[in-house]
Scaffold this active site. Structure first.
Site, PDB file in Angstrom:
ATOM      1  N   CYS A 204      16.288  33.296 -43.988  1.00 13.17           N
ATOM      2  CA  CYS A 204      16.204  31.972 -43.357  1.00 13.17           C
ATOM      3  C   CYS A 204      15.193  31.053 -44.035  1.00 13.17           C
ATOM      4  CB  CYS A 204      15.865  32.105 -41.884  1.00 13.17           C
ATOM      5  SG  CYS A 204      17.031  33.155 -41.032  1.00 13.17           S
TER       6      CYS A 204
ATOM      7  N   HIS B  99      13.004  25.725 -38.976  1.00 12.66           N
ATOM      8  CA  HIS B  99      14.173  26.596 -38.978  1.00 12.66           C
ATOM      9  C   HIS B  99      14.661  26.740 -37.537  1.00 12.66           C
ATOM     10  CE1 HIS B  99      16.891  29.832 -39.372  1.00 12.66           C
ATOM     11  NE2 HIS B  99      16.080  30.761 -38.910  1.00 12.66           N
TER      12      HIS B  99
ATOM     13  N   ASN C 280      21.723  29.785 -35.017  1.00 12.38           N
ATOM     14  CA  ASN C 280      20.871  30.023 -36.188  1.00 12.38           C
ATOM     15  C   ASN C 280      21.773  30.164 -37.420  1.00 12.38           C
ATOM     16  OD1 ASN C 280      19.283  31.137 -38.201  1.00 12.38           O
ATOM     17  ND2 ASN C 280      18.269  32.619 -36.872  1.00 12.38           N
TER      18      ASN C 280
END
Ligand code: ACO
Length: 319
Positions: free
Chosen positions: A109, A246, A276
């Site tokens: 990520c 994020h 996500n």
């Protein structure tokens, strides 16, 4: 380094929490209160290179440059089409960026931040002029759709930015990793198998996660990393217009906001729509915020992320 243009692309298929509750033992209330996620996009056939190319086309159009003017494609992903060729090469072919060098970057990520750092280094050194930085994932292919503790969290998507050198626009960053804690988030083990050793049978292909450990790591490391970048850049927290974090869990974002003493209005959230999307999440958010007209010339922003590795990073940018 300056951003010349941005773009993003999300697969059309919207999957709601209700729909997931028909697949696993979960419900909208659990998912939305624990994470903030309400829907996510899931690829119904498009690969990472398809998503990345669509985001790339949009970013090039926004930047007003042609694919042939791109010197390098840096694609942050952990769900590339194949081990070889790298997915950046597939994007090159699709968009016609025939003069570009092509490299995939895998830092889970944090990948988009790591890729931006590499782009900045290549621009500062004078090696390249225009770089296409993409974050793209089809996480749906590495999710165990029978595991309710992970399958509700993730989505597919892509975001891209065209960046170029500009000595008037500062870019200051900080990244790090802690391989000792890598067990907390894992996927896609390939193992070793050859004529001497047999390939292990119990390989961990699907994503596994120690949610609470990742949560604790994120709420500590992200504010620390942002603090370190601000210090390095000699910029006050109050000067920052937006913090693009994020998009993993709204509770993580709220906790970071609280620890830093920043109003949530400065920390935009789109994970309610997309879940996500790993390396794509900051890039998609950057594009959305920019298209909303919030990133006018002179604005100052922070990008920050964390993820598998464990990895983390933050960057200060002047627009
Ligand atoms: N629906 C209903 N119940 C569930 C679900 C679900 N989808 N998932 C888990 N549960 C149950 C568990 O089984 C457990 O039940 P039990 O108490 O009977 O054992 C209960 O809910 C609580 O589970 P926890 O794991 O303790 O829940 P927690 O409050 O920690 O929330 C979450 C879990 C949302 C995953 C949280 O820990 C989190 O967000 N962690 C960070 C994860 C993250 O950011 N990951 C991305 C990293 S980025 C990257 O690189 C991919």
């Amino acid at each position: 380094m300056k951003i010349l243009g941005t773009g993003s692309y999300l697969p059309e298929r919207i999957v709601t929490n209700e729909e997931l509750s028909e697949i696993v033992d979960t419900n909208d209330e659990w998912i939305s209160t624990r994470t903030g996620i309400r829907t996510r996009r899931i690829s119904a056939g498009e690969t990472v290179s398809d998503l990345a190319s669509k985001a790339a086309f949009a970013a090039l159009e926004d930047a007003g440059i042609s694919a042939e003017q791109v010197d390098m494609i840096l694609l942050a992903t952990m769900t590339g089409n194949a081990l070889m060729p790298n997915t950046a090469c597939l994007v090159q072919k699709k968009i016609g960026a025939k003069y570009a060098s092509c490299l995939d970057v895998n830092a889970a990520c944090s990948g988009f931040l790591y890729a931006l750092n590499l782009a900045n280094a290549c621009l500062v050194s004078g090696m390249y002029k225009n770089i296409l930085v993409i974050g793209a994932e089809t996480l749906s292919k590495i999710i165990d759709w029978a595991d309710r503790s992970t399958c509700v969290l993730f989505g597919d998507g892509a975001g891209a930015a065209v960046v170029a050198a500009d000595s008037a626009k500062r870019y200051v960053s900080e990244t790090g990793a802690d391989g000792d804690r890598g067990e907390a988030l894992k996927a896609g083990e390939t193992g070793l198998g050859n004529f001497i050793v047999r390939r292990e049978e119990k390989l961990n292909y699907y994503m596994t996660m120690n949610g609470q450990e990742v949560f604790k790591f994120a709420v500590k490391k992200v504010p620390e990393c942002i603090g370190a970048v601000l210090k390095k850049a000699e910029v006050f927290l109050e000067e920052i217009d937006y913090f693009l974090l994020h998009q993993a869990n709204v509770r993580i974002i709220a906790s970071v906001a609280k620890r830093l003493g920043v109003n949530m209005e400065k920390m935009p959230v789109n994970l309610d729509k997309y879940g996500n999307t790993s390396a794509a999440s900051i890039a998609i958010l950057l594009d959305e915020i920019r298209k909303e007209g919030k990133l006018a010339e002179g604005k100052k922003i922070i990008l920050a992320g964390f993820g598998g590795g464990l990895t983390w990073g933050a960057a200060y940018l002047e627009l």
